[in-house]
Design a protein around this motif. Structure first.
Motif, PDB file in Angstrom:
ATOM      1  N   ALA A  48      29.817  23.981  57.889  1.00 13.56           N
ATOM      2  CA  ALA A  48      30.351  23.131  58.950  1.00 13.56           C
ATOM      3  C   ALA A  48      30.352  23.871  60.268  1.00 13.56           C
ATOM      4  O   ALA A  48      30.513  25.089  60.321  1.00 13.56           O
ATOM      5  N   LYS A  49      30.160  23.097  61.326  1.00 15.92           N
ATOM      6  CA  LYS A  49      30.309  23.645  62.669  1.00 15.92           C
ATOM      7  C   LYS A  49      30.911  22.561  63.542  1.00 15.92           C
ATOM      8  O   LYS A  49      30.718  21.368  63.305  1.00 15.92           O
ATOM      9  N   GLY A  50      31.675  23.006  64.526  1.00 14.94           N
ATOM     10  CA  GLY A  50      32.292  22.046  65.419  1.00 14.94           C
ATOM     11  C   GLY A  50      33.532  22.608  66.070  1.00 14.94           C
ATOM     12  O   GLY A  50      33.765  23.812  66.077  1.00 14.94           O
ATOM     13  N   CYS A  51      34.332  21.704  66.572  1.00 15.55           N
ATOM     14  CA  CYS A  51      35.536  22.087  67.314  1.00 15.55           C
ATOM     15  C   CYS A  51      36.663  22.511  66.368  1.00 15.55           C
ATOM     16  O   CYS A  51      36.591  22.336  65.157  1.00 15.55           O
ATOM     17  N   ALA A  52      37.706  23.052  66.954  1.00 17.61           N
ATOM     18  CA  ALA A  52      38.844  23.548  66.183  1.00 17.61           C
ATOM     19  C   ALA A  52      39.524  22.435  65.394  1.00 17.61           C
ATOM     20  O   ALA A  52      39.928  22.648  64.248  1.00 17.61           O
ATOM     21  N   ILE A  53      39.663  21.264  65.981  1.00 15.41           N
ATOM     22  CA  ILE A  53      40.315  20.154  65.269  1.00 15.41           C
ATOM     23  C   ILE A  53      39.494  19.762  64.056  1.00 15.41           C
ATOM     24  O   ILE A  53      40.028  19.579  62.963  1.00 15.41           O
ATOM     25  N   PHE A  54      38.203  19.642  64.236  1.00 12.09           N
ATOM     26  CA  PHE A  54      37.335  19.264  63.122  1.00 12.09           C
ATOM     27  C   PHE A  54      37.363  20.301  62.006  1.00 12.09           C
ATOM     28  O   PHE A  54      37.623  19.977  60.847  1.00 12.09           O
ATOM     29  N   LEU A  55      37.095  21.541  62.331  1.00 11.26           N
ATOM     30  CA  LEU A  55      37.004  22.577  61.303  1.00 11.26           C
ATOM     31  C   LEU A  55      38.328  22.820  60.602  1.00 11.26           C
ATOM     32  O   LEU A  55      38.382  22.967  59.381  1.00 11.26           O
ATOM     33  N   SER A  56      39.405  22.846  61.354  1.00  7.93           N
ATOM     34  CA  SER A  56      40.706  23.086  60.716  1.00  7.93           C
ATOM     35  C   SER A  56      41.119  21.898  59.854  1.00  7.93           C
ATOM     36  O   SER A  56      41.657  22.090  58.758  1.00  7.93           O
ATOM     37  N   SER A  57      40.856  20.679  60.304  1.00 10.98           N
ATOM     38  CA  SER A  57      41.218  19.508  59.487  1.00 10.98           C
ATOM     39  C   SER A  57      40.409  19.484  58.192  1.00 10.98           C
ATOM     40  O   SER A  57      40.926  19.110  57.138  1.00 10.98           O
ATOM     41  N   CYS A  58      39.149  19.912  58.256  1.00 16.23           N
ATOM     42  CA  CYS A  58      38.338  20.000  57.035  1.00 16.23           C
ATOM     43  C   CYS A  58      38.951  20.974  56.044  1.00 16.23           C
ATOM     44  O   CYS A  58      39.079  20.679  54.850  1.00 16.23           O
ATOM     45  N   GLU A  59      39.311  22.146  56.526  1.00 17.00           N
ATOM     46  CA  GLU A  59      39.906  23.168  55.657  1.00 17.00           C
ATOM     47  C   GLU A  59      41.203  22.674  55.012  1.00 17.00           C
ATOM     48  O   GLU A  59      41.412  22.827  53.808  1.00 17.00           O
ATOM     49  N   ILE A  60      42.069  22.099  55.822  1.00 17.86           N
ATOM     50  CA  ILE A  60      43.367  21.643  55.297  1.00 17.86           C
ATOM     51  C   ILE A  60      43.184  20.481  54.340  1.00 17.86           C
ATOM     52  O   ILE A  60      43.816  20.434  53.270  1.00 17.86           O
ATOM     53  N   PHE A  61      42.316  19.529  54.674  1.00 11.49           N
ATOM     54  CA  PHE A  61      42.083  18.375  53.812  1.00 11.49           C
ATOM     55  C   PHE A  61      41.585  18.828  52.442  1.00 11.49           C
ATOM     56  O   PHE A  61      42.084  18.371  51.409  1.00 11.49           O
ATOM     57  N   VAL A  62      40.614  19.729  52.421  1.00 11.56           N
ATOM     58  CA  VAL A  62      40.092  20.233  51.148  1.00 11.56           C
ATOM     59  C   VAL A  62      41.187  20.964  50.374  1.00 11.56           C
ATOM     60  O   VAL A  62      41.314  20.811  49.154  1.00 11.56           O
TER      61      VAL A  62
END
Length: 126
Positions: A48-62
């Motif tokens: 994944a690549k992208g902004c802080a909101i995107f990457l952090s939300s991906c990590e937390i969701f998983v």
């Protein structure tokens, strides 16, 4: 910021034939993800690549999917979408969202709403 800066499920490369994958990219920015998942859907890797909101939300969701179990993905997606859309959630629902509650005000910046919701869209495809 911790989930943005410190990878938990994000990888720099991944190639395992035992894993299936789903790719999604944003129509409005550089956010993109390839989510890899095993047959039992209890292990996930992300390119994944992208902004802080995107990457952090991906990590937390998983992280939360792993904790709740994949069978609860629809419930988690629905609650998370309600949170982002500023809909009412009771205390039990907020507890289930755990660290995702940090995104409760993301819709104040409409361009960031998509960033926060992309991971839910990926899991809808599984």
């Amino acid at each position: 910021m911790d989930y943005y800066l410190n990878k938990r499920n994000r990888v720099d490369s991944f190639n395992d034939p035992k894993y299936q994958s789903i790719y999604l990219h944003s129509n409005s920015c550089v956010d993109e993800i390839t989510l890899y998942f095993n047959e039992s859907k209890d292990d996930f890797k992300m390119l994944a690549k992208g902004c802080a909101i995107f990457l952090s939300s991906c990590e937390i969701f998983v992280e939360i999917i792993k904790k709740l179990g994949f069978e609860n993905k629809t419930l988690l997606i629905n609650l998370y979408t309600k949170l982002i859309n500023k809909e009412y959630l009771d205390e039990q629902q907020k507890q289930m969202l755990d660290k995702l509650n940090v995104y409760k005000n993301v819709s104040k910046h409409l361009n960031r709403k998509e960033c926060a919701l992309m991971i839910a869209k990926v899991f809808l495809k599984i």
